[in-house]
Design a protein around this motif. Sequence first.
Motif, PDB file in Angstrom:
ATOM      1  N   VAL A  51       0.930  -1.164   0.089  1.00 44.32           N
ATOM      2  CA  VAL A  51       0.144   0.154  -0.001  1.00 44.32           C
ATOM      3  C   VAL A  51       0.662   1.189   0.295  1.00 44.32           C
ATOM      4  CG1 VAL A  51      -2.181  -1.143   1.320  1.00 44.32           C
ATOM      5  CG2 VAL A  51      -0.338   0.079   2.674  1.00 44.32           C
ATOM      6  N   CYS A  52       2.344   1.545   0.345  1.00 43.89           N
ATOM      7  CA  CYS A  52       3.399   2.233   0.544  1.00 43.89           C
ATOM      8  C   CYS A  52       3.075   3.122  -0.394  1.00 43.89           C
ATOM      9  CB  CYS A  52       4.486   1.782   0.636  1.00 43.89           C
ATOM     10  SG  CYS A  52       5.560   3.843   1.531  1.00 43.89           S
ATOM     11  N   THR A  53       3.464   4.614  -0.551  1.00 41.60           N
ATOM     12  CA  THR A  53       3.293   5.043  -1.824  1.00 41.60           C
ATOM     13  C   THR A  53       4.190   6.079  -2.471  1.00 41.60           C
ATOM     14  OG1 THR A  53       2.192   6.764  -0.410  1.00 41.60           O
ATOM     15  CG2 THR A  53       0.452   5.931  -2.726  1.00 41.60           C
ATOM     16  N   SER A  54       5.706   6.103  -1.544  1.00 42.44           N
ATOM     17  CA  SER A  54       6.658   6.143  -1.209  1.00 42.44           C
ATOM     18  C   SER A  54       7.900   5.348  -2.665  1.00 42.44           C
ATOM     19  CB  SER A  54       7.684   6.272  -0.208  1.00 42.44           C
ATOM     20  OG  SER A  54       6.895   6.902   0.520  1.00 42.44           O
ATOM     21  N   ARG A  55       8.406   6.250  -2.746  1.00 40.58           N
ATOM     22  CA  ARG A  55       9.501   5.184  -3.716  1.00 40.58           C
ATOM     23  C   ARG A  55      10.519   4.036  -2.857  1.00 40.58           C
ATOM     24  NH1 ARG A  55      13.371   6.524  -8.002  1.00 40.58           N
ATOM     25  NH2 ARG A  55      15.153   7.208  -6.774  1.00 40.58           N
ATOM     26  N   PRO A  58       8.601   0.197   1.921  1.00 47.36           N
ATOM     27  CA  PRO A  58       7.526   0.636   2.629  1.00 47.36           C
ATOM     28  C   PRO A  58       8.639   1.507   3.377  1.00 47.36           C
ATOM     29  CG  PRO A  58       7.981  -1.550   4.269  1.00 47.36           C
ATOM     30  CD  PRO A  58       8.826  -1.695   2.886  1.00 47.36           C
ATOM     31  N   CYS A  59       8.307   3.074   3.512  1.00 45.69           N
ATOM     32  CA  CYS A  59       8.408   4.100   3.846  1.00 45.69           C
ATOM     33  C   CYS A  59       8.685   4.177   5.425  1.00 45.69           C
ATOM     34  CB  CYS A  59       7.996   5.268   3.603  1.00 45.69           C
ATOM     35  SG  CYS A  59       6.547   6.512   3.424  1.00 45.69           S
ATOM     36  N   GLY A  60       6.957   3.662   5.734  1.00 48.00           N
ATOM     37  CA  GLY A  60       6.805   3.739   7.693  1.00 48.00           C
ATOM     38  C   GLY A  60       6.187   4.844   7.830  1.00 48.00           C
ATOM     39  N   THR A  61       6.667   6.152   6.753  1.00 49.55           N
ATOM     40  CA  THR A  61       5.953   6.998   7.925  1.00 49.55           C
ATOM     41  C   THR A  61       5.194   7.731   6.327  1.00 49.55           C
ATOM     42  OG1 THR A  61       7.677   8.067   5.971  1.00 49.55           O
ATOM     43  CG2 THR A  61       8.003   8.334   8.238  1.00 49.55           C
ATOM     44  N   CYS A  62       4.189   7.232   5.318  1.00 45.38           N
ATOM     45  CA  CYS A  62       3.054   8.249   5.061  1.00 45.38           C
ATOM     46  C   CYS A  62       2.179   7.737   5.699  1.00 45.38           C
ATOM     47  CB  CYS A  62       3.918   7.472   3.636  1.00 45.38           C
ATOM     48  SG  CYS A  62       2.775   5.740   3.212  1.00 45.38           S
ATOM     49  N   LEU A  63       0.990   8.515   5.500  1.00 47.75           N
ATOM     50  CA  LEU A  63      -0.415   8.094   5.846  1.00 47.75           C
ATOM     51  C   LEU A  63      -1.368   5.905   5.279  1.00 47.75           C
ATOM     52  CD1 LEU A  63      -2.244   9.206   7.260  1.00 47.75           C
ATOM     53  CD2 LEU A  63      -3.416  10.295   5.585  1.00 47.75           C
ATOM     54  N   ASN A  64      -0.235   5.595   4.403  1.00 43.72           N
ATOM     55  CA  ASN A  64      -0.936   4.447   3.943  1.00 43.72           C
ATOM     56  C   ASN A  64      -0.131   3.447   4.959  1.00 43.72           C
ATOM     57  OD1 ASN A  64      -2.682   4.485   2.267  1.00 43.72           O
ATOM     58  ND2 ASN A  64      -1.131   4.891   0.838  1.00 43.72           N
ATOM     59  N   CYS A  65       1.072   3.667   5.184  1.00 47.33           N
ATOM     60  CA  CYS A  65       1.927   2.671   6.619  1.00 47.33           C
ATOM     61  C   CYS A  65       1.524   2.943   7.376  1.00 47.33           C
ATOM     62  CB  CYS A  65       3.985   3.916   5.991  1.00 47.33           C
ATOM     63  SG  CYS A  65       4.736   2.484   3.993  1.00 47.33           S
ATOM     64  N   GLN A  66       0.984   4.199   7.726  1.00 47.93           N
ATOM     65  CA  GLN A  66       0.812   4.512   9.163  1.00 47.93           C
ATOM     66  C   GLN A  66      -0.142   3.533   9.496  1.00 47.93           C
ATOM     67  OE1 GLN A  66       0.635   8.507  11.073  1.00 47.93           O
ATOM     68  NE2 GLN A  66       2.241   9.072   9.352  1.00 47.93           N
TER      69      GLN A  66
HETATM   70 ZN   LIG Z   1       4.599   4.539   3.068  1.00 46.67          ZN
END
Ligand SMILES: [Zn+2]
Length: 287
Positions: A51-55, A58-66
């Motif tokens: 679900v992560c939208t970062s490059r 998983p970034c762990g910080t975007c809204l999806n990750c949170q």
């Molecule tokens: Zn993310």
Amino acid sequence: MNFNGFSFDTAVQNALSELDNNGRIPHAIIIECENKDTALSAAKYLAMYTVCTSREKPCGTCLNCQKASLMSHPDISYAYPEKKSKTYSIEQIRSIAKDAYILPNEANAKVYIFEEADNRLSVIAQNSFLKLLEEPPQNVHFILLCENAQNLLVTILSRCTVVRLKQKAKISEKSLENAQKIVNGILSSREYDLLLALNVLSDKQGADETLSAVRTLLRDGLAVSVGGSTLLDGTLGKNLAARFTKGQIIQMIELTQSSAIKIKQNININLLTTWLCGEYRRISWQR
Ligand SMILES: [Zn+2]
């Protein structure tokens, strides 16, 4: 795959990395692991990755990750058996199937996680789940967690990518010996030999491991018939391949799997061995 901020050891990182194909993971994954927490963390991680939208996923910080990390992402579902039940009902599988065809809410994909799939998915539920795996909706991922993937139907296994976290315990000498007796019983023309060999299943503690070894021995038979290499017993493999067709061996493997599940569901062991003996023999005599 980004592992910074995640506490996976190198072996787990490597296993998970193998699932990655240009930023995408397979639509059906089985995570086999003896440690349920590790399996769940790995599934959560893969869901977050999806679900992560970062490059750097998983970034762990975007809204999806949170939301994924809080287990509150609308596109990541954890399937639990209904109240008081230890297994998924057919209705549950059907409603998941329906839901899977509805487009995701916030992410580009949906993920369904099934914990303890080898205990909670009955044979009937697995068969109904199979339809979903055969024609998977686009951008939907199913992650099945289990202690022993061999407990799932061959037809399910063949449609999933299996990832093993941590080396599984080896089969003990005793279980292998018991399993060899059972397979020799299957090969014997006398029903009594098989019934006698199946008596070892009355030790419920060892039954699961013995049946697991029986499956591996039967797979050896399948391996010989397709020119592959055997894992446990080359001679028994040859004997099986000479005596039975591939179809018969596959039926026997599935039968062994379903009886392992039945034992876990506390079926009367005498009834089970009698039934199992009859079924092995019924398959043996098929034309
Ligand atoms: Zn993310």
